[in-house]
Design an enzyme around this catalytic site. Sequence first.
Site, PDB file in Angstrom:
ATOM      1  N   GLU A   1     -29.339 -12.676  15.827  1.00 54.57           N
ATOM      2  CA  GLU A   1     -29.191 -13.924  16.579  1.00 54.57           C
ATOM      3  C   GLU A   1     -29.485 -15.160  15.751  1.00 54.57           C
ATOM      4  O   GLU A   1     -30.443 -15.187  14.965  1.00 54.57           O
ATOM      5  CB  GLU A   1     -30.142 -13.929  17.779  1.00 54.57           C
ATOM      6  CG  GLU A   1     -29.839 -12.908  18.836  1.00 54.57           C
ATOM      7  CD  GLU A   1     -30.612 -13.190  20.109  1.00 54.57           C
ATOM      8  OE1 GLU A   1     -30.557 -14.343  20.591  1.00 54.57           O
ATOM      9  OE2 GLU A   1     -31.261 -12.268  20.619  1.00 54.57           O
TER      10      GLU A   1
ATOM     11  N   SER B   1     -32.591 -16.722  27.235  1.00 52.02           N
ATOM     12  CA  SER B   1     -31.912 -17.834  26.572  1.00 52.02           C
ATOM     13  C   SER B   1     -32.572 -19.159  26.985  1.00 52.02           C
ATOM     14  O   SER B   1     -33.772 -19.335  26.823  1.00 52.02           O
ATOM     15  CB  SER B   1     -30.424 -17.798  26.923  1.00 52.02           C
ATOM     16  OG  SER B   1     -29.682 -18.659  26.100  1.00 52.02           O
TER      17      SER B   1
ATOM     18  N   HIS C   1     -27.252 -11.878  21.167  1.00 52.51           N
ATOM     19  CA  HIS C   1     -27.898 -12.734  22.158  1.00 52.51           C
ATOM     20  C   HIS C   1     -27.896 -12.092  23.551  1.00 52.51           C
ATOM     21  O   HIS C   1     -26.851 -11.737  24.087  1.00 52.51           O
ATOM     22  CB  HIS C   1     -27.170 -14.080  22.193  1.00 52.51           C
ATOM     23  CG  HIS C   1     -27.855 -15.124  23.015  1.00 52.51           C
ATOM     24  ND1 HIS C   1     -29.079 -15.655  22.688  1.00 52.51           N
ATOM     25  CD2 HIS C   1     -27.487 -15.752  24.173  1.00 52.51           C
ATOM     26  CE1 HIS C   1     -29.434 -16.562  23.575  1.00 52.51           C
ATOM     27  NE2 HIS C   1     -28.485 -16.633  24.493  1.00 52.51           N
TER      28      HIS C   1
END
Length: 342
Positions: A246, A151, A276
């Site tokens: 995502e 991320s 995610h």
Amino acid sequence: MRRKKVSVMGNLVRDMMQNVMETSFKQPFQSGELRKNPVEPAWVCPAGYEYEIIEKCDLKMEYLRPVGVVTGRVILQLHGGGYIGPMKNIYRRFAVRYSKISYGGDVLTPDYRVAPEDPYPAALQDAVSAYQWLLQEKGYAPENIVIAGDSAGGGLGLALGLYLKDNHLPLPGGFLTMSAWTDLTNSGESYQANYELDPLFGNSTHNMLYDSAYIGEADPMEPYISPLFGDFSGFPPVLMQVGNYEILLSDTLLVGQKLKKAGVKCRISVFEGMFHVFQMGLDLIPESREAWEEAEEFLRVIYHINVKPEGKVVRKVKTGQKRSARDITGFLIAMMKKELNG
């Protein structure tokens, strides 16, 4: 695309996550309100590992090493959390997994400064300090360092690479990203195309992806903030993993295109039906297991590790109580809540 068909467990977990997010966590979860009162049990370092807290000026880092093993290999793990979340137990579990799949490598995870208290460039400065600590104080060879992150941590890892290159510092042996956030302008096609699909960030703009506190007064197109806009020429090999449900799918695909155009050896793996940082499932869902196996394969190539099978490979017999999709979803929801909200 890694899988042409989503596993049954993967489908169930994703759909259940979306239902729980919409009905229970959506607004406080995605706005970051839950980061104000994080609650986690004490983490116990597993047997066979040494765990050390390193304090360097205002930076605290967590250094994990297998007992009695010296390989010269190290993973610099940059955790996720939208640049607003600090170090959490899931990343300590990731550190153990990284050590295992690098066949006894060490793992350094800096608890870098986060917004809104410390906006850009604080996180990047701390990442640079952690990398220099590995080189200068611990003596790791740069080719034996792999920078890994998920991320925001994936984007920060690539930004660190750009900084190292621009400042004529030695680059690491490779980069590994999971669901990397590389474009803080949120301009990719998937931000619209996957708006109703993403079980974590979908159907809402009240989340950390929009009006990011990390940017502060800076330009979000600055490559050290949004590495999508950087020049990747000269980079070492890169593995990028992402789920095709995502909102951040474009962040990986567009960087992948730039890497290939720059002549960088890269592998872009898109996992069908995944959400995610689905790798938080570790061994609980097939797609997560496959992603970690691919990461292991990547590290073997980077570190020139030759593994020869001994004897006949026998399928493992599963024992113990079988976990339900609800149990797995509960685990993943808890991990995501901690990762995304600090």
